[in-house]
Design a protein around this motif. Structure first.
Motif, mmCIF file in Angstrom:
data_model
loop_
_atom_site.group_PDB
_atom_site.id
_atom_site.type_symbol
_atom_site.label_atom_id
_atom_site.label_comp_id
_atom_site.label_asym_id
_atom_site.label_seq_id
_atom_site.Cartn_x
_atom_site.Cartn_y
_atom_site.Cartn_z
ATOM 1 N N LYS A 183 0.857 -1.179 0.000
ATOM 2 C CA LYS A 183 0.000 0.000 0.000
ATOM 3 C C LYS A 183 0.897 1.233 0.000
ATOM 4 O O LYS A 183 2.073 1.149 0.361
ATOM 5 C CB LYS A 183 -0.882 0.010 1.242
ATOM 6 N N ALA A 184 0.340 2.363 -0.342
ATOM 7 C CA ALA A 184 1.124 3.597 -0.414
ATOM 8 C C ALA A 184 1.819 3.874 0.920
ATOM 9 O O ALA A 184 3.002 4.229 0.947
ATOM 10 C CB ALA A 184 0.240 4.768 -0.817
ATOM 11 N N THR A 232 2.723 11.937 3.449
ATOM 12 C CA THR A 232 1.507 11.173 3.742
ATOM 13 C C THR A 232 1.309 10.101 2.667
ATOM 14 O O THR A 232 1.760 10.266 1.527
ATOM 15 C CB THR A 232 0.261 12.079 3.756
ATOM 16 N N PRO A 233 0.631 9.011 3.028
ATOM 17 C CA PRO A 233 0.363 7.966 2.034
ATOM 18 C C PRO A 233 -0.405 8.492 0.810
ATOM 19 O O PRO A 233 -0.125 8.099 -0.317
ATOM 20 C CB PRO A 233 -0.466 6.940 2.802
ATOM 21 N N ARG A 234 -1.346 9.380 1.035
ATOM 22 C CA ARG A 234 -2.118 9.926 -0.091
ATOM 23 C C ARG A 234 -1.225 10.713 -1.045
ATOM 24 O O ARG A 234 -1.307 10.546 -2.267
ATOM 25 C CB ARG A 234 -3.250 10.814 0.397
ATOM 26 N N ALA A 235 -0.369 11.556 -0.504
ATOM 27 C CA ALA A 235 0.548 12.330 -1.351
ATOM 28 C C ALA A 235 1.506 11.397 -2.092
ATOM 29 O O ALA A 235 1.791 11.589 -3.276
ATOM 30 C CB ALA A 235 1.321 13.341 -0.508
ATOM 31 N N SER A 285 0.934 8.241 -2.905
ATOM 32 C CA SER A 285 0.137 7.554 -3.917
ATOM 33 C C SER A 285 -0.060 8.443 -5.143
ATOM 34 O O SER A 285 0.069 7.990 -6.283
ATOM 35 C CB SER A 285 -1.222 7.167 -3.329
ATOM 36 N N ASN A 286 -0.373 9.707 -4.922
ATOM 37 C CA ASN A 286 -0.555 10.642 -6.034
ATOM 38 C C ASN A 286 0.711 10.773 -6.870
ATOM 39 O O ASN A 286 0.654 10.827 -8.099
ATOM 40 C CB ASN A 286 -0.990 12.011 -5.520
ATOM 41 N N ARG A 323 -1.802 -0.841 -10.098
ATOM 42 C CA ARG A 323 -2.565 -0.494 -8.901
ATOM 43 C C ARG A 323 -3.734 -1.466 -8.816
ATOM 44 O O ARG A 323 -4.604 -1.488 -9.673
ATOM 45 C CB ARG A 323 -3.045 0.948 -8.974
ATOM 46 N N SER A 333 -8.737 -0.505 -0.115
ATOM 47 C CA SER A 333 -7.489 0.211 -0.323
ATOM 48 C C SER A 333 -6.830 -0.285 -1.600
ATOM 49 O O SER A 333 -7.277 -1.263 -2.199
ATOM 50 C CB SER A 333 -6.553 0.020 0.872
#
Length: 131
Positions: free
Chosen positions: A48-49, A78-81, A83-84, A102, A110
């Motif tokens: 996961k990210a 952060t994981p979201r950043a 992932s982006n 992905r 997730s």
């Protein structure tokens, strides 16, 4: 041809310039640089990210090159950043043989990233891949 150049000369120059541009994008993207450094040493990496972000943060304590990337103020925190950034550079990495898939985990709601280096050649054939 109108300028007197041989057939295909423009396409060769155009393709070369696209390749140079792709290298510049990868070199200027911290996540792409970190992924490239990691994948030069292994064939597959997945997680996961947040797990991948933690992996790079951990590797930065052991690897000076990755440390220089992770300690940059623009490194995602952060994981979201993270992932982006992976999604942004996915096409560029594909051009150099690093494929990012992905996969959605519907049970945990997730995404898991699977990173594969199609050009990987182990330095030591007895060495195991690190995930």
């Amino acid at each position: 041809r109108c300028l007197g150049y041989p057939d295909g000369k423009f396409i060769v120059a155009y393709s070369r310039n696209i390749g140079i541009t792709n290298e510049e994008v990868i070199d200027s993207n911290l996540v792409a640089t970190a992924i490239t450094l990691l994948m030069n040493k292994q064939k597959v990496c997945a997680g996961k990210a947040g797990e991948l972000l933690a992996l790079f943060n951990d590797l930065s304590t052991k690897n000076r090159e990755i440390q220089n990337v992770v300690n940059n103020k623009w490194w995602p925190t952060t994981p979201r950043a993270f992932s982006n950034r992976i999604i942004e550079i996915k096409p560029n990495l594909k051009e150099i043989g690093i494929i990012i898939e992905r996969v959605q985990d519907k049970h945990k709601k997730s995404n898991i990233f699977i990173i594969k280096n199609l050009n990987y050649v182990p330095e030591d054939p007895t060495a195991e891949d690190v995930e």
